[in-house]
Design a protein around this motif. Structure first.
Motif, PDB file in Angstrom:
ATOM      1  N   SER A 238       8.627 -29.680  28.760  1.00  0.00           N
ATOM      2  CA  SER A 238       9.498 -30.531  27.759  1.00  0.00           C
ATOM      3  C   SER A 238      10.945 -30.046  27.998  1.00  0.00           C
ATOM      4  O   SER A 238      11.263 -29.220  28.574  1.00  0.00           O
ATOM      5  N   ARG A 239      11.513 -31.209  27.561  1.00  0.00           N
ATOM      6  CA  ARG A 239      13.083 -31.374  28.069  1.00  0.00           C
ATOM      7  C   ARG A 239      14.091 -30.847  26.780  1.00  0.00           C
ATOM      8  O   ARG A 239      14.927 -30.613  27.260  1.00  0.00           O
ATOM      9  N   ARG A 240      13.419 -30.626  25.599  1.00  0.00           N
ATOM     10  CA  ARG A 240      14.000 -30.223  24.445  1.00  0.00           C
ATOM     11  C   ARG A 240      13.224 -28.995  23.767  1.00  0.00           C
ATOM     12  O   ARG A 240      12.103 -29.246  23.285  1.00  0.00           O
ATOM     13  N   MET A 241      13.966 -27.811  23.780  1.00  0.00           N
ATOM     14  CA  MET A 241      13.137 -26.806  23.308  1.00  0.00           C
ATOM     15  C   MET A 241      14.011 -25.757  22.487  1.00  0.00           C
ATOM     16  O   MET A 241      15.067 -25.667  22.648  1.00  0.00           O
ATOM     17  N   LEU A 242      13.372 -25.286  21.355  1.00  0.00           N
ATOM     18  CA  LEU A 242      13.968 -24.435  20.329  1.00  0.00           C
ATOM     19  C   LEU A 242      13.174 -23.221  20.435  1.00  0.00           C
ATOM     20  O   LEU A 242      11.962 -23.106  20.185  1.00  0.00           O
ATOM     21  N   LEU A 243      14.062 -21.944  20.620  1.00  0.00           N
ATOM     22  CA  LEU A 243      13.294 -20.830  20.706  1.00  0.00           C
ATOM     23  C   LEU A 243      13.933 -19.921  19.405  1.00  0.00           C
ATOM     24  O   LEU A 243      14.890 -19.549  19.651  1.00  0.00           O
ATOM     25  N   LEU A 244      12.948 -19.614  18.738  1.00  0.00           N
ATOM     26  CA  LEU A 244      13.200 -18.847  17.393  1.00  0.00           C
ATOM     27  C   LEU A 244      12.633 -17.530  17.615  1.00  0.00           C
ATOM     28  O   LEU A 244      11.548 -17.366  17.480  1.00  0.00           O
ATOM     29  N   CYS A 245      13.574 -16.272  18.029  1.00  0.00           N
ATOM     30  CA  CYS A 245      12.727 -15.276  18.581  1.00  0.00           C
ATOM     31  C   CYS A 245      13.663 -14.211  18.046  1.00  0.00           C
ATOM     32  O   CYS A 245      14.633 -13.978  17.839  1.00  0.00           O
ATOM     33  N   SER A 246      12.652 -12.891  17.818  1.00  0.00           N
ATOM     34  CA  SER A 246      13.262 -11.812  17.485  1.00  0.00           C
ATOM     35  C   SER A 246      14.129 -11.001  18.451  1.00  0.00           C
ATOM     36  O   SER A 246      14.258 -11.526  19.666  1.00  0.00           O
TER      37      SER A 246
ATOM     38  N   PHE B 211      17.287 -29.298  27.479  1.00  0.00           N
ATOM     39  CA  PHE B 211      18.291 -28.559  26.633  1.00  0.00           C
ATOM     40  C   PHE B 211      17.234 -27.586  26.066  1.00  0.00           C
ATOM     41  O   PHE B 211      16.387 -27.846  25.382  1.00  0.00           O
ATOM     42  N   VAL B 212      17.858 -26.079  25.995  1.00  0.00           N
ATOM     43  CA  VAL B 212      17.249 -25.117  25.596  1.00  0.00           C
ATOM     44  C   VAL B 212      18.241 -24.382  24.595  1.00  0.00           C
ATOM     45  O   VAL B 212      19.351 -23.912  24.918  1.00  0.00           O
ATOM     46  N   ALA B 213      17.567 -24.201  23.545  1.00  0.00           N
ATOM     47  CA  ALA B 213      18.638 -23.279  22.412  1.00  0.00           C
ATOM     48  C   ALA B 213      17.461 -21.992  22.096  1.00  0.00           C
ATOM     49  O   ALA B 213      16.422 -22.278  21.566  1.00  0.00           O
ATOM     50  N   LEU B 214      18.015 -20.989  22.133  1.00  0.00           N
ATOM     51  CA  LEU B 214      17.654 -19.656  21.770  1.00  0.00           C
ATOM     52  C   LEU B 214      18.294 -18.771  20.809  1.00  0.00           C
ATOM     53  O   LEU B 214      19.719 -18.979  20.835  1.00  0.00           O
ATOM     54  N   THR B 215      17.781 -18.341  19.885  1.00  0.00           N
ATOM     55  CA  THR B 215      18.438 -17.680  18.848  1.00  0.00           C
ATOM     56  C   THR B 215      17.743 -16.904  17.823  1.00  0.00           C
ATOM     57  O   THR B 215      16.113 -16.857  18.008  1.00  0.00           O
ATOM     58  N   THR B 216      18.318 -16.008  17.078  1.00  0.00           N
ATOM     59  CA  THR B 216      17.676 -15.539  15.720  1.00  0.00           C
ATOM     60  C   THR B 216      18.183 -16.376  14.970  1.00  0.00           C
ATOM     61  O   THR B 216      19.190 -17.039  14.754  1.00  0.00           O
TER      62      THR B 216
ATOM     63  N   GLY C 269      13.774 -31.727  12.781  1.00  0.00           N
ATOM     64  CA  GLY C 269      14.194 -32.479  13.868  1.00  0.00           C
ATOM     65  C   GLY C 269      12.761 -32.994  14.527  1.00  0.00           C
ATOM     66  O   GLY C 269      11.832 -32.303  14.517  1.00  0.00           O
ATOM     67  N   GLU C 270      12.768 -33.826  15.406  1.00  0.00           N
ATOM     68  CA  GLU C 270      11.632 -34.838  15.999  1.00  0.00           C
ATOM     69  C   GLU C 270      12.024 -34.608  17.496  1.00  0.00           C
ATOM     70  O   GLU C 270      13.223 -34.383  18.019  1.00  0.00           O
ATOM     71  N   GLY C 271      10.872 -34.402  18.168  1.00  0.00           N
ATOM     72  CA  GLY C 271      10.902 -34.244  19.948  1.00  0.00           C
ATOM     73  C   GLY C 271      11.259 -32.938  20.294  1.00  0.00           C
ATOM     74  O   GLY C 271      11.575 -32.835  21.395  1.00  0.00           O
ATOM     75  N   TRP C 272      11.121 -32.058  19.495  1.00  0.00           N
ATOM     76  CA  TRP C 272      11.402 -30.537  20.020  1.00  0.00           C
ATOM     77  C   TRP C 272      10.253 -29.874  20.223  1.00  0.00           C
ATOM     78  O   TRP C 272       9.220 -29.778  19.489  1.00  0.00           O
ATOM     79  N   ARG C 273      10.265 -28.997  21.259  1.00  0.00           N
ATOM     80  CA  ARG C 273       9.223 -27.977  21.400  1.00  0.00           C
ATOM     81  C   ARG C 273       9.568 -26.822  20.735  1.00  0.00           C
ATOM     82  O   ARG C 273      10.482 -26.248  21.265  1.00  0.00           O
TER      83      ARG C 273
END
Length: 248
Positions: A37-45, A161-166, A181-185
């Motif tokens: 995937s070229r676009r990733m959202l990581l919502l992590c503890s 594009f990778v975004a990581l966060t709480t 949003g559309e197109g995000w893993r």
């Protein structure tokens, strides 16, 4: 394993970067690293391993698709911490290109790759273009203007594009991208999903910091910030798209 075989495996299976650096990835880390995937959202503890995952991803990018890798965070201290993890992963690997230039915030490799850590201000990042990968740490705390400034950097490279966060409340581009949003893993990892976090420690932490902060930092819930006077659900319920505005 021969150097050639190890390099070939590492190229085809990015998660092997973590293993070659002496770490055993969790199942979710392996899935993220091996994703195309070229676009990733990581919502992590907190303490789930998201920074190590993204550091390994940055190293793999620099090794096998040479170019510019940018590490961005709201403050220089945060992006430099992510850069430190990148360097730790890289220097733990055998058989990699030598580092030809290095400072506290950047690393240039013999294969032409550059890994640069930047503070999350629009003016600072506008001088960069043609990035292969952009990683934004603490993304929920990065403002919308920065997000808009980052996207054109990937236009010519079709980069990652990778975004990581709480979480940080029900606001901002990360929240909107996660919810609508559309197109995000999307990957969500709570503290209970991380085998390295002791349940008894979590119970004590919940008592110490309170339910609101615990739900945000460890359960990855988008809860309203404590300075809001009205809850987001009440505000949204008060809005109506069927009534024309008084002024156009």
């Amino acid at each position: 394993m021969s150097i050639l075989a190890r390099d070939f495996t590492r190229m085809l299976e990015p998660a092997s970067v973590m293993r070659d650096a002496g770490m055993q990835p969790d199942a979710w880390q392996e899935a993220v690293l091996n994703s195309d995937s070229r676009r990733m959202l990581l919502l992590c503890s907190r303490q789930s391993g998201k920074s190590t995952t993204c550091a390994s991803l940055a190293v793999h990018q620099a090794l096998y698709d040479p170019g510019l890798v940018l590490l961005i965070a709201p403050a220089q201290r945060q992006s430099s911490e992510l850069f430190r993890k990148v360097r730790e992963v890289y220097t733990a690997l055998p058989d990699v290109p030598r580092i030809v230039q290095e400072s506290a915030l950047r690393m240039e490799l013999a294969n032409g790759s550059r890994i640069i850590a930047l503070p999350g201000t629009e003016g600072t990042i506008r001088g960069y273009s043609g990035a292969r990968t952009v990683i934004i740490d603490e993304a929920s705390r990065v403002d919308d203007a920065l997000f808009a400034a980052v996207r054109p950097m990937l236009a010519t490279t079709q980069g990652r594009f990778v975004a990581l966060t709480t979480p940080y409340g029900k606001r901002g581009w990360f929240y909107e991208s996660w919810e609508h949003g559309e197109g995000w893993r999307r990957t969500k990892i709570t503290a209970h999903d991380c085998p390295r976090i002791d349940p008894e420690w979590l119970a004590e932490e919940r008592r110490l910091i309170g339910d609101w902060q615990y739900r945000q930092e460890y359960m990855c819930e988008f809860v309203d910030t404590d300075e809001q006077f009205f809850a987001s659900d009440l505000i949204e319920a008060a809005l109506c798209h069927e009534v024309a505005p008084l002024w156009s």
